[in-house]
Design a protein around this motif. Structure first.
Motif, short mmCIF file in Angstrom:
data_model
loop_
_atom_site.label_atom_id
_atom_site.label_comp_id
_atom_site.label_asym_id
_atom_site.label_seq_id
_atom_site.Cartn_x
_atom_site.Cartn_y
_atom_site.Cartn_z
N LEU A 141 0.82 -1.20 0.00
CA LEU A 141 0.00 0.00 0.00
C LEU A 141 0.86 1.26 0.00
CD1 LEU A 141 -2.67 -0.89 2.74
CD2 LEU A 141 -2.88 -1.20 0.26
N ASP A 142 0.31 2.34 -0.50
CA ASP A 142 0.86 3.67 -0.33
C ASP A 142 -0.23 4.67 -0.68
OD1 ASP A 142 0.82 3.91 -3.12
OD2 ASP A 142 2.97 3.70 -3.36
N HIS A 143 0.13 5.88 -0.98
CA HIS A 143 -0.84 6.97 -1.18
C HIS A 143 -1.84 6.68 -2.29
CE1 HIS A 143 -2.16 11.08 -0.58
NE2 HIS A 143 -2.08 11.32 -1.87
N PHE A 144 -1.43 5.91 -3.31
CA PHE A 144 -2.33 5.56 -4.41
C PHE A 144 -2.63 4.06 -4.49
CE2 PHE A 144 -0.94 9.68 -6.20
CZ PHE A 144 -2.18 10.21 -6.50
N ARG A 145 -1.68 3.23 -4.10
CA ARG A 145 -1.87 1.78 -4.28
C ARG A 145 -3.07 1.22 -3.52
NH1 ARG A 145 3.99 1.80 -4.49
NH2 ARG A 145 4.69 0.86 -6.45
N TRP A 146 -3.49 1.89 -2.46
CA TRP A 146 -4.62 1.39 -1.69
C TRP A 146 -5.87 1.25 -2.56
CZ3 TRP A 146 -9.20 3.95 -1.43
CH2 TRP A 146 -9.20 5.33 -1.70
N VAL A 147 -6.00 2.08 -3.59
CA VAL A 147 -7.21 2.05 -4.41
C VAL A 147 -7.37 0.69 -5.09
CG1 VAL A 147 -8.38 3.10 -6.40
CG2 VAL A 147 -7.12 4.54 -4.78
N ARG A 148 -6.25 0.10 -5.53
CA ARG A 148 -6.31 -1.19 -6.21
C ARG A 148 -6.55 -2.35 -5.25
NH1 ARG A 148 -7.84 -0.15 -11.11
NH2 ARG A 148 -6.69 1.63 -11.95
N HIS A 149 -6.38 -2.09 -3.98
CA HIS A 149 -6.55 -3.15 -2.96
C HIS A 149 -7.45 -2.61 -1.84
CE1 HIS A 149 -3.28 -4.91 -5.20
NE2 HIS A 149 -2.52 -3.88 -4.92
N SER A 150 -8.60 -2.11 -2.23
CA SER A 150 -9.41 -1.31 -1.31
C SER A 150 -10.62 -2.04 -0.73
CB SER A 150 -9.89 -0.04 -2.03
OG SER A 150 -10.60 -0.37 -3.22
N ASP A 151 -10.71 -3.36 -0.91
CA ASP A 151 -11.90 -4.07 -0.40
C ASP A 151 -12.08 -3.87 1.10
OD1 ASP A 151 -12.41 -4.94 -2.94
OD2 ASP A 151 -11.78 -7.02 -2.60
N GLY A 152 -11.00 -3.99 1.84
CA GLY A 152 -11.09 -3.82 3.28
C GLY A 152 -11.46 -2.41 3.67
N MET A 153 -10.92 -1.44 2.95
CA MET A 153 -11.24 -0.05 3.25
C MET A 153 -12.69 0.27 2.91
SD MET A 153 -9.68 3.59 1.93
CE MET A 153 -8.01 3.34 2.48
N SER A 154 -13.15 -0.17 1.73
CA SER A 154 -14.53 0.13 1.34
C SER A 154 -15.51 -0.51 2.30
CB SER A 154 -14.79 -0.33 -0.10
OG SER A 154 -14.60 -1.72 -0.24
N ALA A 155 -15.20 -1.70 2.80
CA ALA A 155 -16.09 -2.36 3.77
C ALA A 155 -16.17 -1.57 5.07
CB ALA A 155 -15.61 -3.78 4.03
N TYR A 156 -15.02 -1.10 5.54
CA TYR A 156 -15.02 -0.33 6.79
C TYR A 156 -15.77 0.99 6.63
CZ TYR A 156 -13.45 1.85 11.09
OH TYR A 156 -13.42 2.45 12.32
N ILE A 157 -15.50 1.69 5.52
CA ILE A 157 -16.16 2.97 5.28
C ILE A 157 -17.67 2.79 5.15
CG2 ILE A 157 -16.43 4.83 3.59
CD1 ILE A 157 -13.41 4.64 3.09
N THR A 158 -18.08 1.74 4.45
CA THR A 158 -19.51 1.47 4.29
C THR A 158 -20.17 1.25 5.65
OG1 THR A 158 -19.18 0.50 2.11
CG2 THR A 158 -21.21 -0.07 3.26
N ASP A 159 -19.53 0.45 6.50
CA ASP A 159 -20.08 0.22 7.83
C ASP A 159 -20.13 1.51 8.64
OD1 ASP A 159 -20.51 -2.46 7.37
OD2 ASP A 159 -18.67 -3.13 8.35
N TRP A 160 -19.10 2.34 8.51
CA TRP A 160 -19.09 3.61 9.24
C TRP A 160 -20.21 4.52 8.77
CZ3 TRP A 160 -18.55 8.78 7.95
CH2 TRP A 160 -18.32 9.66 9.01
N ILE A 161 -20.42 4.59 7.47
CA ILE A 161 -21.49 5.44 6.94
C ILE A 161 -22.85 4.99 7.44
CG2 ILE A 161 -22.72 6.08 4.82
CD1 ILE A 161 -19.99 6.18 3.42
N PHE A 162 -23.13 3.70 7.32
CA PHE A 162 -24.42 3.20 7.77
C PHE A 162 -24.57 3.35 9.29
CE2 PHE A 162 -24.79 0.77 3.71
CZ PHE A 162 -26.08 1.17 3.38
N GLY A 163 -23.48 3.20 10.02
CA GLY A 163 -23.56 3.33 11.46
C GLY A 163 -23.65 4.76 11.94
N THR A 164 -23.20 5.70 11.12
CA THR A 164 -23.16 7.11 11.51
C THR A 164 -24.41 7.86 11.09
OG1 THR A 164 -20.73 7.14 11.40
CG2 THR A 164 -21.85 9.26 11.28
#
Length: 313
Positions: free
Chosen positions: A281-304
């Protein structure tokens, strides 16, 4: 300063990797000064699901975020993605003689796009998800209450104030940012595609970027708005996601940005390589490997985001 292109040759913004999703819709949005945007939309099954409006980094095209957008969509969110002014499918194309800076993107473009997204999903709250510069612009536009959004997510985003990068890297960033702005002034634009940093940008964008890097404050060319005061009044929920190996938005830079929003309820989370199935990962590489991030953000949005009836999900 470290070249964004040099760090991301195998995973950075790339036209060759752009692909259209057959389920995707699009709307065209007009802003000020002849600027036009193509907003790509993915609809969730639930009409009232929140909308994640993704705001790209400097020089990154909207299509680069396709893997991230798909992950958010698979989690049950509506998703909207568009280019920053002058990038990708948006107009006017950044080149010599084209004059716009942060102010146009903050005061005109993001509000116009957010209104169009709200019209496309009239039953849904809108959340801005900004990467790098996109995160800074999302905060500024939300703080001035022009977008009408319900929350902001920062991904690999931080202030570019030089002191946020430590006593070794910070002074180098300060000198580099001022030289980049000076070169853009001399040339009449920033040829970032050739020089390996930030994509092609108009002079004013580079000067706004360099000014914030030098002073630590958001003072936008052509505006008399006190953005620092507006940020201090922001009360929207904010999630700040840091990324492992991110030298362009290290913790100190994110700290400085978050210090500007003391009234906002802020959550922080770190996206590590372990959470990304050990991918680099780095400043851009996370986008190509973002399943874990998108899952966390989705849960945060629905929870918030809640309605009067309770949880959205």
């Amino acid at each position: 300063m470290t070249s964004e292109k040099a760090q991301t040759d195998d995973t950075g913004p790339s036209v060759a990797r752009e692909q259209h999703d057959p389920a995707e819709e699009s709307v065209r949005v007009r802003s000020s000064g002849g600027a036009e945007f193509v907003v790509r939309l993915l609809r969730a099954e639930r009409p009232d699901a929140p909308v994640a409006l993704v705001v790209p980094a400097m020089g990154a095209r909207a299509r680069f975020y396709a893997p991230f957008a798909r992950g958010l969509h698979q989690g049950g969110l509506h998703v909207a993605v568009t280019d920053l002014r002058g990038q990708g499918e948006s107009t006017p194309m950044a080149r010599r003689g084209v004059a716009y800076g942060y102010r146009e993107m903050v005061d005109d473009d993001l509000p116009a796009v957010a209104r169009a997204v709200s019209a496309a999903f009239p039953r849904s709250p809108v959340v801005l998800i900004g990467h790098s510069l996109g995160g800074q612009l999302a905060l500024l536009s939300s703080a001035t209450e022009l977008t009408g959004v319900h929350a902001v997510v920062l991904t690999a985003a931080g202030s570019v104030w030089w002191r946020g990068f430590g006593w070794v890297r910070g002074p180098r960033n300060l000198v580099g940012s001022q030289l980049f702005a000076a070169l853009a002034t001399v040339l009449g634009y920033w040829p970032g595609e050739r020089l390996g940093f930030g994509g092609t940008q108009p002079t004013a964008v580079m000067r706004d970027w360099a000014r914030q890097g030098r002073t630590g404050r958001y003072t936008l060319r052509g505006s008399d708005t006190d953005y620092e005061a507006a940020l201090a009044r922001l009360t929207l929920p904010v999630l700040a996601v840091g990324v492992e190996n991110d030298s362009l938005a290290p913790p100190g830079a994110t700290d400085h940005l978050l210090q500007k929003i003391p009234a906002a309820p802020v959550s922080r989370w770190h996206y590590s390589e372990a959470l990304a199935s050990s991918h680099r990962l780095d400043h851009f590489r996370w986008v190509r490997h973002s399943d874990g991030m998108s899952a966390y953000i989705t849960d945060w949005i629905f929870g918030t985001l809640t309605t009067q009836e309770g949880q959205l999900r």
